[in-house]
Every structure is written in structure tokens, then in C-alpha cells.
Scaffold this active site. Structure first.
Site, short mmCIF file in Angstrom:
data_model
loop_
_atom_site.label_atom_id
_atom_site.label_comp_id
_atom_site.label_asym_id
_atom_site.label_seq_id
_atom_site.Cartn_x
_atom_site.Cartn_y
_atom_site.Cartn_z
N LEU A 75 -10.06 -12.22 1.28
CA LEU A 75 -10.26 -13.47 2.01
C LEU A 75 -9.10 -13.75 2.96
CD1 LEU A 75 -11.47 -15.64 -1.02
CD2 LEU A 75 -12.90 -14.68 0.81
N HIS A 80 -5.74 -16.87 -0.60
CA HIS A 80 -5.46 -15.86 -1.62
C HIS A 80 -5.06 -16.44 -2.96
CE1 HIS A 80 -4.72 -12.45 1.54
NE2 HIS A 80 -5.98 -12.82 1.44
N LYS A 98 -2.77 -8.40 0.81
CA LYS A 98 -1.48 -8.94 1.22
C LYS A 98 -1.67 -9.79 2.49
CE LYS A 98 -1.78 -6.30 4.71
NZ LYS A 98 -2.01 -6.98 5.99
N ARG A 167 -6.11 -13.30 12.06
CA ARG A 167 -4.69 -13.01 12.32
C ARG A 167 -4.15 -13.83 13.48
NH1 ARG A 167 -7.52 -8.67 10.99
NH2 ARG A 167 -6.77 -7.23 9.37
N ASP A 179 0.90 -10.54 8.45
CA ASP A 179 -0.06 -9.44 8.52
C ASP A 179 0.61 -8.08 8.43
OD1 ASP A 179 -2.75 -8.41 8.86
OD2 ASP A 179 -2.10 -7.76 10.84
#
Length: 324
Positions: A75, A80, A98, A167, A179
Site C-alpha cells: 500500500l 503501512h 519499505k 511517489r 522511496d
């Protein structure tokens, strides 16, 4: 082989479709059993290679399923921690993309939930499962390049045209450091086995509310570093570890087989060059196999931990603070 681990994927993210779901589907000791998505249309590409998966249109419904043992969470970043905690509460082992959290202290709740439940909870930091990085650690630790003095790292790409990408959106936890900074920072921590002691400079540039460029220098005790991450530059990946006797360099250190073939080279002061290649190694598949083996109890060691993830996030937090 012990019992196969049934996996559910929480969300039909492009990254899951392209990399992790196929890795789960092809991994030994694992089975891609279910997908949770609010859009049945998004399920179709997953069903194309795994036609037998069960599709849930509700995330909580998949977590409630007794048939699912482990959950992979791809997700958006800001979700997270929330969904990892929900999955743990539902009794599922969790592999979460991550960065697993947006701040280091948010990981404390995950560590407590892991310890209280006895479940396996990990950040999907796949590079530590690749033999390229394991070999790099061996070379540095062996002293072949002498005492490590400097780390030079670059991970850049250009996605400015993809304005809808998570992002590029601050509300979904976007930015270059969340990212891809996790790769240059985390791999430096992995090889040095140390934590940053000083951020000497942090030059960040912002675009649309997210950090799109970050050039950071600092120290890990006696080891200096210079790390560049950007989502507005030409595609580039490279890590170099410069010692007193030689230099270790890694090509395609993060997206092996996508950016290029994973290779490492060792060049000593005398000019001797050695190259080691890792053609075709599938780091996502290795990650799933290692996680599944840990769930089954077939292994006790695992590359990385929530504590390791917290250390990398703490370094990112340091950089943001230094940039202010």
C-alpha cells in the site's frame, strides 16, 4: 519440505503485480493464495498468471480469512503502519513494503506487536537477500580493500511526468528519501555495520511538496559518505566502498535484472581488478522464500529486522532535520 505458506497480497499495486506477486507465485514453499482489492478490474492481471487466487473486495475480509498465513503489504507509504498492525492483530505474519513507517519512532509499535504476538514481521528490504550484497559484506569484512574510509552512492530516476504516482504525492508519503533513500542509506549501514554519527550537509530540493532531490554527506565515525537520490535525474544506480587498499563497486545494486545485471568489482591499489557476476538471481523470490522458511520455523536467521528498518528510518529523519 514443510507446509507451504499461503500468502495474501493486500492491495493491487503495480509493484505487487510486476514483482512481488509473481515472486510469491514462483517461490518454493509459498503459495499466492489471495488478493485484496477494491477493484475487480485490477485483479485481472494477477489472475492472468495465478488464476486460482481468491479475490477479496475488502481488505479486512482477507485478513479475517483462516486460509491466509502471511500478508504482503504494498500500500502507499502512509498506510503501512496502520495495516501492518491490523494484519498482526488478525494473526498474520507480515511482510510490508519499505519504508515500513514514515518516522523511526512509529516502528516501535510494530516491534511491540511483533514481540507480543510472536509473529514474523519484516520490512520488504529485498536487497539484503541478494548474494551480491552478502558477498559485498564479506569482501569488506575480510579486509581485502583495507580499512573502509568512504562510501559513494547514487540512486536516481526521473518520474516527473507521472504526476499521479504516489511517489510524487506528499499526502501518500512520497519523496525521494522514503522511496529510494532507504536503499543508499540502508545499504551503507549494512556494509559498515554502524550508524551515522554526523550529517555534514543535506541539500534537498522540493517539487510539488515532495523531496525530489537529496544530496547528503556525513560520517559513520571514521567513514565519510556522499549519497545522491533523485526522482528528477537520469536513471543511475551505483554504490562504491573505498578502502585504504582498494575499491569495491556494485552495479545494479538495487534493481538487479531491471536496471542491469548485478555485478561487483574489486580494484586494488596495484590495479588488480576482479569481477563477480550474479546473472539472473531473483532477489524478490529469495526474499519470499526466506520469509516463508522463517514462518515455518525452517530457519532462524533472516537478513534485516524491524530494528534494522528503524535504524535506516532514523537516518532519514536525521537528514530531514539537518536540511531544515
Amino acid at each position: 519440505m514443510s507446509k507451504v505458506v499461503n500468502w495474501g497480497v493486500l492491495g493491487a499495486a503495480n509493484f505487487a503485480r510486476q514483482h512481488m506477486a509473481p515472486a510469491i507465485h514462483g517461490a518454493d514453499g509459498a503459495r499466492f493464495a489471495a488478493l485484496a482489492t477494491s477493484s475487480l478490474e485490477k485483479a485481472a492481471p494477477f489472475q492472468a498468471f495465478a488464476p486460482d487466487i481468491e479475490v477479496f473486495t475488502d481488505y479486512d475480509a482477507m485478513l479475517a480469512s483462516d486460509s491466509i498465513v502471511a500478508v504482503y503489504i504494498p500500500l502507499p507509504n502512509h498506510l503501512h503502519v496502520e495495516w501492518a498492525l491490523k494484519a498482526i492483530k488478525a494473526g498474520k505474519h507480515v511482510l510490508c513494503e519499505k519504508p515500513i513507517a514514515m518516522k523511526a519512532d512509529q516502528i516501535d509499535a510494530l516491534i511491540k506487536a511483533r514481540d507480543d504476538s510472536g509473529l514474523v514481521v519484516q520490512e520488504a528490504y529485498m536487497i539484503l537477500h541478494h548474494p551480491q550484497w552478502q558477498r559485498a559484506q564479506e569482501i569488506v569484512d575480510s579486509g581485502e580493500i583495507g580499512a573502509l574510509r568512504h562510501v559513494q552512492g547514487t540512486f536516481t530516476f526521473d518520474n516527473r511526468a507521472d504526476t499521479g504516482n504516489i511517489r510524487n504525492r506528499p499526502e501518500t508519503g512520497g519523496g525521494a528519501l522514503p522511496d529510494i533513500g532507504v536503499y543508499t542509506y540502508g545499504s551503507t549501514r549494512f556494509i559498515t555495520g554502524a550508524e551515522p554519527t554526523e550529517i555534514t550537509s543535506a541539500h534537498l530540493e522540493y517539487d510539488g511538496g515532495i523531496d525530489s532531490y537529496a544530496h547528503v554527506t556525513g560520517k559513520f565515525g571514521g567513514v565519510t559518505f556522499s549519497l545522491l537520490n533523485s526522482m528528477r535525474m537520469a536513471n543511475r544506480q551505483r554504490m562504491e566502498f573505498h578502502g585504504e587498499k582498494g575499491v569495491l563497486a556494485l552495479t545494479a545494486p538495487f534493481n538487479a535484472n531491471v536496471f542491469g545485471e548485478a555485478r561487483l568489482t574489486v580494484e586494488t591499489t596495484g590495479g588488480v581488478v576482479r569481477e563477480e557476476r550474479f546473472a539472473g538471481v531473483q532477489q524478490y523470490k529469495l526474499q519470499v522464500e526466506n520469509f516463508s522458511a522463517l514462518v515455518r520455523g525452517d530457519r532462524v536467521d533472516y537478513p534485516g529486522s524491524l530494528e534494522f528498518a528503524k535504524g535506516t528510518q532514523a537516518m532519514i529523519d536525521m537528514v530531514y532535520a539537518a536540511a531544515k
